[in-house]
Write an enzyme that holds these catalytic residues in place. Structure first.
Site, PDB file in Angstrom:
ATOM      1  N   HIS A 106       0.834  -1.205   0.000  1.00 11.84           N
ATOM      2  CA  HIS A 106       0.000   0.000   0.000  1.00 11.84           C
ATOM      3  C   HIS A 106       0.863   1.247   0.000  1.00 11.84           C
ATOM      4  CE1 HIS A 106       0.495   1.646   4.106  1.00 11.84           C
ATOM      5  NE2 HIS A 106       0.686   0.394   4.468  1.00 11.84           N
ATOM      6  N   CYS A 107       0.279   2.324  -0.492  1.00  9.30           N
ATOM      7  CA  CYS A 107       0.900   3.645  -0.409  1.00  9.30           C
ATOM      8  C   CYS A 107      -0.096   4.558   0.305  1.00  9.30           C
ATOM      9  CB  CYS A 107       1.293   4.160  -1.790  1.00  9.30           C
ATOM     10  SG  CYS A 107      -0.061   4.267  -2.982  1.00  9.30           S
ATOM     11  N   TRP A 108      -0.101   5.836  -0.004  1.00  9.21           N
ATOM     12  CA  TRP A 108      -0.989   6.756   0.716  1.00  9.21           C
ATOM     13  C   TRP A 108      -2.432   6.640   0.238  1.00  9.21           C
ATOM     14  CZ3 TRP A 108      -2.844   9.148   4.514  1.00  9.21           C
ATOM     15  CH2 TRP A 108      -3.644  10.285   4.402  1.00  9.21           C
ATOM     16  N   TYR A 135      -3.326   3.847   2.465  1.00 10.07           N
ATOM     17  CA  TYR A 135      -3.316   4.090   3.917  1.00 10.07           C
ATOM     18  C   TYR A 135      -4.463   5.003   4.335  1.00 10.07           C
ATOM     19  CZ  TYR A 135      -1.428   5.455   8.512  1.00 10.07           C
ATOM     20  OH  TYR A 135      -1.256   5.694   9.854  1.00 10.07           O
TER      21      TYR A 135
END
Length: 364
Positions: A106-108, A135
């Site tokens: 995952h990223c932001w 996130y």
């Protein structure tokens, strides 16, 4: 020989996209890769996640500036220029297990960073799962989780009653628990951080609590140790704290002599200077004279006397907090041993009617 189109098709089949709840359940015990920058990761991350950043903080800032001032295409090209030389290093750092190639990425916001790494790892044999919405989506999921109605039972008792040990003994007996102190990496009092390492952030604590709540069966009772809303540097989320405040409490009553044994077992090996520094932080509540007496006792190695001086202070604070609960919501259980398993069994027997009569509270 496999063509580039074959490779692309193969990698696509190895990238799966999951909503936050499904992602958390599937990722339990698996490898979670957070591709955000080190600075983003430090502010808060999922339990068990490893930081595998595509960009440094400075690189991300540079790309963000390019995006705003020049345009999306130039920002993407600069990103590719930065990541290109790192591709082999990223794959190696991901530590793909051939026997279990699943990785959770995952990223932001579930955008290009997580999709890019998932694609790359897919080419390398991984079965990548991407968190839809990143996130940010998980944080929204977590904050809603704290308001989910639960059948909470508060395990209370004065300091040194061995509540944490009893809590885990209850778990070994098949009960559901949430150990807030374990999640906060802090034991709650001014001395609570002496056993801990680096303090965690509020977001990381909330994330750990949300994941722990997700693992529970909401139809069954959940035991939680009585705490102040603030545990060290973190704070119990308001929605969950309100549930705790209105839950019935089972209060351990234990002779002072046994409580001292538990306190000394927990803190007797702590450096004397650290103990003294902790005492000094509550001087305005203890008073100057008692503070000096406690510090002198610690300096002389007389921790038994230090306990005698500190216990009345903590008992007074706990008794005052307990008065906020309705008397009919409190069940007192007398425990005459330090053995957590024996006390847990006695508490379960005493609380049987309470447990059987509990219903899940309605949504407010």
């Amino acid at each position: 020989m496999m063509s580039s189109s074959d490779a692309g098709e193969r990698s696509e089949t190895r990238v799966h996209r999951l909503e936050a709840e499904a992602f958390i359940r599937a990722a339990r015990g698996k490898r979670i890769l957070d591709v955000r920058t080190p600075g983003e990761f430090a502010k808060g991350h999922l339990p068990g996640a490893s930081n595998l950043p595509l960009f440094s903080d400075a690189e991300r800032a540079e790309i963000g500036t390019l995006y705003k001032q020049v345009g999306r295409e130039q920002a993407i090209l600069r990103g590719l220029e930065i990541v290109g030389p790192k591709m082999e290093q990223l794959v190696r750092a991901a530590h793909i297990d051939v026997a279990d190639p699943a990785v959770y990425v995952h990223c932001w916001r579930g955008g290009m960073r997580s999709e890019s790494l998932a694609w790359l790892l897919g080419l390398s044999g991984a079965r990548a799962h991407v968190l839809i919405g990143g996130y940010k989506a998980f944080r929204n999921f977590a904050l809603k989780k704290f308001a989910q109605p639960l059948r909470l039972i508060i395990l209370g008792g004065r300091t040194g009653s061995g509540k944490t040990g009893i809590l885990h003994a209850l778990q070994r007996l098949g009960e559901q628990i949430i150990d807030l102190e374990e999640l906060a990496l802090h034991k709650g009092s001014v001395f609570g951080g002496l056993h801990s390492g680096q303090p965690i952030t509020q977001q990381t604590f909330e994330n750990a609590l949300a994941v722990a709540l997700e693992e529970l069966d909401p139809s069954r009772p959940v035991w939680v140790e009585d705490e102040s809303q603030r545990i060290g540097r973190v704070r119990i989320p308001d929605d969950f704290w309100r549930q705790m405040a209105h839950a019935p409490a089972v209060v351990v009553e234990m002779p002072v002599v046994l409580r001292k044994q538990i306190i000394l077992a927990d803190y007797g090996d702590i450096d004397r200077d650290q103990l003294s520094e902790a005492v000094q932080r509550i001087e305005k509540h203890l008073g100057g004279l008692r503070t000096r007496q406690v510090i002198e006792a610690i300096a002389c190695g007389n921790l038994d006397k230090a306990c005698d001086l500190l216990i009345p202070y903590y008992d007074k604070r706990y008794d005052y907090a307990l008065q906020r609960r309705h008397e009919e919501d409190i069940l007192s259980v007398r425990c005459e041993t330090c053995v957590a398993e024996d006390n847990a069994a006695k508490i379960l027997q005493a609380a049987e009617a309470l447990l059987n009569g509990m219903t899940t509270p309605p949504l407010s």
